[in-house]
Design an enzyme around this catalytic site. Structure first.
Site, PDB file in Angstrom:
ATOM      1  N   ASP A 197      13.537 -10.952 -26.222  1.00  0.00           N
ATOM      2  CA  ASP A 197      14.546 -11.009 -25.165  1.00  0.00           C
ATOM      3  C   ASP A 197      13.884 -11.450 -23.861  1.00  0.00           C
ATOM      4  O   ASP A 197      12.843 -10.910 -23.478  1.00  0.00           O
ATOM      5  CB  ASP A 197      15.194  -9.633 -24.975  1.00  0.00           C
ATOM      6  CG  ASP A 197      16.460  -9.717 -24.139  1.00  0.00           C
ATOM      7  OD1 ASP A 197      17.141 -10.753 -24.182  1.00  0.00           O
ATOM      8  OD2 ASP A 197      16.777  -8.734 -23.451  1.00  0.00           O
ATOM      9  N   GLN A 216      15.824   3.689 -19.694  1.00  0.00           N
ATOM     10  CA  GLN A 216      14.968   2.574 -19.269  1.00  0.00           C
ATOM     11  C   GLN A 216      14.239   2.873 -17.962  1.00  0.00           C
ATOM     12  O   GLN A 216      13.043   2.576 -17.819  1.00  0.00           O
ATOM     13  CB  GLN A 216      15.817   1.307 -19.106  1.00  0.00           C
ATOM     14  CG  GLN A 216      15.013   0.070 -18.707  1.00  0.00           C
ATOM     15  CD  GLN A 216      15.907  -1.157 -18.555  1.00  0.00           C
ATOM     16  OE1 GLN A 216      17.119  -1.087 -18.773  1.00  0.00           O
ATOM     17  NE2 GLN A 216      15.322  -2.276 -18.176  1.00  0.00           N
ATOM     18  N   LYS A 274      16.321  -0.329 -25.191  1.00  0.00           N
ATOM     19  CA  LYS A 274      16.883  -1.593 -25.657  1.00  0.00           C
ATOM     20  C   LYS A 274      16.861  -1.738 -27.177  1.00  0.00           C
ATOM     21  O   LYS A 274      17.446  -2.686 -27.708  1.00  0.00           O
ATOM     22  CB  LYS A 274      16.088  -2.768 -25.050  1.00  0.00           C
ATOM     23  CG  LYS A 274      16.119  -2.849 -23.533  1.00  0.00           C
ATOM     24  CD  LYS A 274      17.511  -3.209 -23.026  1.00  0.00           C
ATOM     25  CE  LYS A 274      17.505  -3.489 -21.540  1.00  0.00           C
ATOM     26  NZ  LYS A 274      16.923  -4.788 -21.226  1.00  0.00           N
ATOM     27  N   GLU A 289      24.457  -6.254 -21.935  1.00  0.00           N
ATOM     28  CA  GLU A 289      23.850  -7.442 -21.345  1.00  0.00           C
ATOM     29  C   GLU A 289      24.461  -8.640 -22.057  1.00  0.00           C
ATOM     30  O   GLU A 289      24.258  -8.832 -23.256  1.00  0.00           O
ATOM     31  CB  GLU A 289      22.321  -7.429 -21.487  1.00  0.00           C
ATOM     32  CG  GLU A 289      21.674  -6.348 -20.636  1.00  0.00           C
ATOM     33  CD  GLU A 289      20.155  -6.449 -20.580  1.00  0.00           C
ATOM     34  OE1 GLU A 289      19.577  -7.178 -21.404  1.00  0.00           O
ATOM     35  OE2 GLU A 289      19.563  -5.788 -19.709  1.00  0.00           O
ATOM     36  N   GLU A 345      24.530 -12.192 -23.149  1.00  0.00           N
ATOM     37  CA  GLU A 345      23.432 -13.134 -23.326  1.00  0.00           C
ATOM     38  C   GLU A 345      23.802 -14.231 -24.315  1.00  0.00           C
ATOM     39  O   GLU A 345      24.782 -14.130 -25.056  1.00  0.00           O
ATOM     40  CB  GLU A 345      22.179 -12.405 -23.827  1.00  0.00           C
ATOM     41  CG  GLU A 345      21.767 -11.213 -22.968  1.00  0.00           C
ATOM     42  CD  GLU A 345      20.397 -10.666 -23.340  1.00  0.00           C
ATOM     43  OE1 GLU A 345      19.623 -11.395 -24.011  1.00  0.00           O
ATOM     44  OE2 GLU A 345      20.101  -9.523 -22.961  1.00  0.00           O
ATOM     45  N   GLU A 356      24.992  -4.200 -12.628  1.00  0.00           N
ATOM     46  CA  GLU A 356      25.222  -5.111 -11.502  1.00  0.00           C
ATOM     47  C   GLU A 356      26.663  -5.028 -11.008  1.00  0.00           C
ATOM     48  O   GLU A 356      26.920  -5.009  -9.812  1.00  0.00           O
ATOM     49  CB  GLU A 356      24.936  -6.547 -11.919  1.00  0.00           C
ATOM     50  CG  GLU A 356      23.499  -6.846 -12.297  1.00  0.00           C
ATOM     51  CD  GLU A 356      23.406  -8.239 -12.871  1.00  0.00           C
ATOM     52  OE1 GLU A 356      23.232  -9.190 -12.082  1.00  0.00           O
ATOM     53  OE2 GLU A 356      23.526  -8.395 -14.101  1.00  0.00           O
ATOM     54  N   HIS A 389      20.581 -12.375 -11.820  1.00  0.00           N
ATOM     55  CA  HIS A 389      20.442 -11.049 -12.425  1.00  0.00           C
ATOM     56  C   HIS A 389      19.140 -10.383 -11.985  1.00  0.00           C
ATOM     57  O   HIS A 389      19.139  -9.209 -11.570  1.00  0.00           O
ATOM     58  CB  HIS A 389      20.469 -11.171 -13.950  1.00  0.00           C
ATOM     59  CG  HIS A 389      20.156  -9.891 -14.671  1.00  0.00           C
ATOM     60  ND1 HIS A 389      20.981  -8.792 -14.633  1.00  0.00           N
ATOM     61  CD2 HIS A 389      19.089  -9.532 -15.438  1.00  0.00           C
ATOM     62  CE1 HIS A 389      20.453  -7.815 -15.347  1.00  0.00           C
ATOM     63  NE2 HIS A 389      19.297  -8.240 -15.843  1.00  0.00           N
ATOM     64  N   ASP A 429      23.029  -7.383 -25.743  1.00  0.00           N
ATOM     65  CA  ASP A 429      21.843  -6.540 -25.872  1.00  0.00           C
ATOM     66  C   ASP A 429      22.127  -5.228 -25.151  1.00  0.00           C
ATOM     67  O   ASP A 429      21.863  -5.083 -23.966  1.00  0.00           O
ATOM     68  CB  ASP A 429      20.623  -7.252 -25.278  1.00  0.00           C
ATOM     69  CG  ASP A 429      19.322  -6.618 -25.728  1.00  0.00           C
ATOM     70  OD1 ASP A 429      19.279  -6.088 -26.848  1.00  0.00           O
ATOM     71  OD2 ASP A 429      18.347  -6.660 -24.964  1.00  0.00           O
ATOM     72  N   THR A 456      21.457  -4.367 -30.891  1.00  0.00           N
ATOM     73  CA  THR A 456      21.702  -5.682 -30.293  1.00  0.00           C
ATOM     74  C   THR A 456      22.731  -6.369 -31.168  1.00  0.00           C
ATOM     75  O   THR A 456      22.484  -6.585 -32.353  1.00  0.00           O
ATOM     76  CB  THR A 456      20.419  -6.529 -30.237  1.00  0.00           C
ATOM     77  OG1 THR A 456      19.440  -5.855 -29.433  1.00  0.00           O
ATOM     78  CG2 THR A 456      20.689  -7.900 -29.641  1.00  0.00           C
ATOM     79  N   ARG A 478      20.383   2.498 -19.450  1.00  0.00           N
ATOM     80  CA  ARG A 478      19.715   2.307 -18.157  1.00  0.00           C
ATOM     81  C   ARG A 478      18.953   3.540 -17.692  1.00  0.00           C
ATOM     82  O   ARG A 478      17.892   3.408 -17.050  1.00  0.00           O
ATOM     83  CB  ARG A 478      20.743   1.906 -17.092  1.00  0.00           C
ATOM     84  CG  ARG A 478      21.492   0.619 -17.386  1.00  0.00           C
ATOM     85  CD  ARG A 478      20.563  -0.578 -17.454  1.00  0.00           C
ATOM     86  NE  ARG A 478      21.308  -1.823 -17.630  1.00  0.00           N
ATOM     87  CZ  ARG A 478      20.749  -3.003 -17.815  1.00  0.00           C
ATOM     88  NH1 ARG A 478      19.444  -3.117 -17.891  1.00  0.00           N
ATOM     89  NH2 ARG A 478      21.498  -4.085 -17.964  1.00  0.00           N
TER      90      ARG A 478
END
Length: 367
Positions: free
Chosen positions: A99, A206, A219, A167, A169, A322, A106, A199, A223, A203
């Site tokens: 990834d 993380q 993560k 996420e 992607e 975000e 971002h 993905d 996925t 948070r």
């Protein structure tokens, strides 16, 4: 028609009581390729054997399929199976998963959230496409439920993730491998096609674990990818975003591999964001070059993803961290509900189009 002869994505399907096999989507049907093309490579539960044949075979096969679908349909019709009669499976066997972190918007947003008052981008960010290795075994096909992960949330704290995120992607699927010690050649000689990727990210896990090595358990739990792999030939290409400073020689672009793809993120059926892939700073050819410049080998079935796709405005952000600025500015939904991060029972769907071509969707429900 968005699922017409300009698209023709590949997938793996099965009828009740039958083994999975490779097909191509055409309209609201799947073309059963093994009998339609008289080629046993498609009588397999994975795209990997076909992808390993290489670029010339990919092109010739796509041309043959297009000719059959635009020619005498009476011959081909018996091999077209209605979608409602099939089950879709993982389209390929994932060898390795990488990834990246290729959106400057971002990366800048995340830098401002976690390091307010400092330079949002780390010193290396404009010099190389930052990436990390994920887990191939937790890549799942769209529709697979996603179980809320547990992990360490801080010093002495363990429990379920409270800041579960997405996420949005784009993933790139490798067909032609390389030998250990040899860098990859041209991007289009190795990469077969693209797929939509979510993905999923924890948070709070993380933020505690990522120093100093980066994402790990936050993560690796799931996925999700689309069941359809769109060939590179079907995608409209544009010049990549301007880069400053000029990258190292091995990262310099030899062709236009910016992609004009528009995504939508839906939460429980409501569009909450429209990320533009064309705004990405690092292009996929640069990702592949960086991933292999040290001699790391490619394998058929490798998947590498772009990282979160975000544009400069709030409505173009591809993650909830975000969109809600780490929960400080929750989303207000049409139902009257608000969301900072995902709740149990929420369904997230990511869909995308590239001009007249649809890339389908990837979806998952939180359980």
């Amino acid at each position: 028609m968005s699922w017409g002869v300009d698209n023709l994505p590949y997938g793996v399907f099965s009828r009740p009581g039958q083994a999975p096999r490779v097909g191509v989507r055409y309209g609201d049907k799947v073309l059963d390729l093994a009998p339609a093309l008289h080629d046993e490579v498609f009588d397999a539960p994975s795209l990997n054997p076909f992808m390993a044949r290489g670029r010339t075979a990919w092109h010739d096969t796509r041309t043959l399929i297009r000719n059959k679908l635009t020619g005498d349909l009476a011959v081909t019709e018996r091999h077209l199976v209605p979608l409602e009669q099939v089950r879709l499976h993982m389209p390929f066997e994932v060898a390795d998963y990488v990834d990246f972190y290729c959106s400057i918007d971002h990366a800048s947003n995340i830098g401002q959230i976690f390091r307010p008052g400092t330079e949002p981008l780390q010193p290396n960010w404009r010099h190389l496409p930052v990436g990390y290795h994920g887990r191939a075994g937790t890549v799942v096909v769209s529709g697979t439920p996603v179980r809320r992960p547990h992990g360490q949330l801080g010093r002495g704290a363990f429990g379920p993730c409270a800041k579960l995120d997405i996420e949005a992607e784009l993933g790139f699927v490798v067909g032609v491998p390389t030998e250990l010690g040899s860098p990859a050649g041209a991007f289009e000689d190795h990469v077969f096609g693209v797929t939509l990727v979510n993905d999923w990210s924890a948070r709070d896990i993380q933020s505690w674990e990522y120093v100093p090595l980066g994402p790990f358990l936050a993560k690796s739990f799931a996925t999700s990818i689309s069941p359809w792999i769109t060939p590179l030939e079907a995608l409209p290409r544009v010049p990549g975003r301007a880069q400053d400073p000029e990258p190292a020689d091995y990262l310099r672009r030899r062709a236009d591999w910016g992609l004009d793809i528009s995504l939508e993120v839906l939460l429980n059926g409501e569009v909450v964001s429209r990320p533009p892939y064309a705004s990405m700073y690092w292009t996929p050819d640069q990702m592949l070059a960086h991933m292999t410049v040290n001699g790391a080998s490619l394998r058929t079935g490798d998947l590498f993803a772009s990282g979160t796709i975000s544009g400069p405005s709030r409505g173009e952000r591809g993650s909830f961290i975000e969109l809600t600025w780490n929960g400080s500015d929750p989303l207000k939904l049409a139902s009257g509900e608000t969301r900072s991060f995902l709740e149990d029972g929420d369904t997230v769907t990511i869909r995308a189009t590239a001009g007249a071509v649809t890339l389908g969707e990837v979806s998952g429900i939180i359980v």
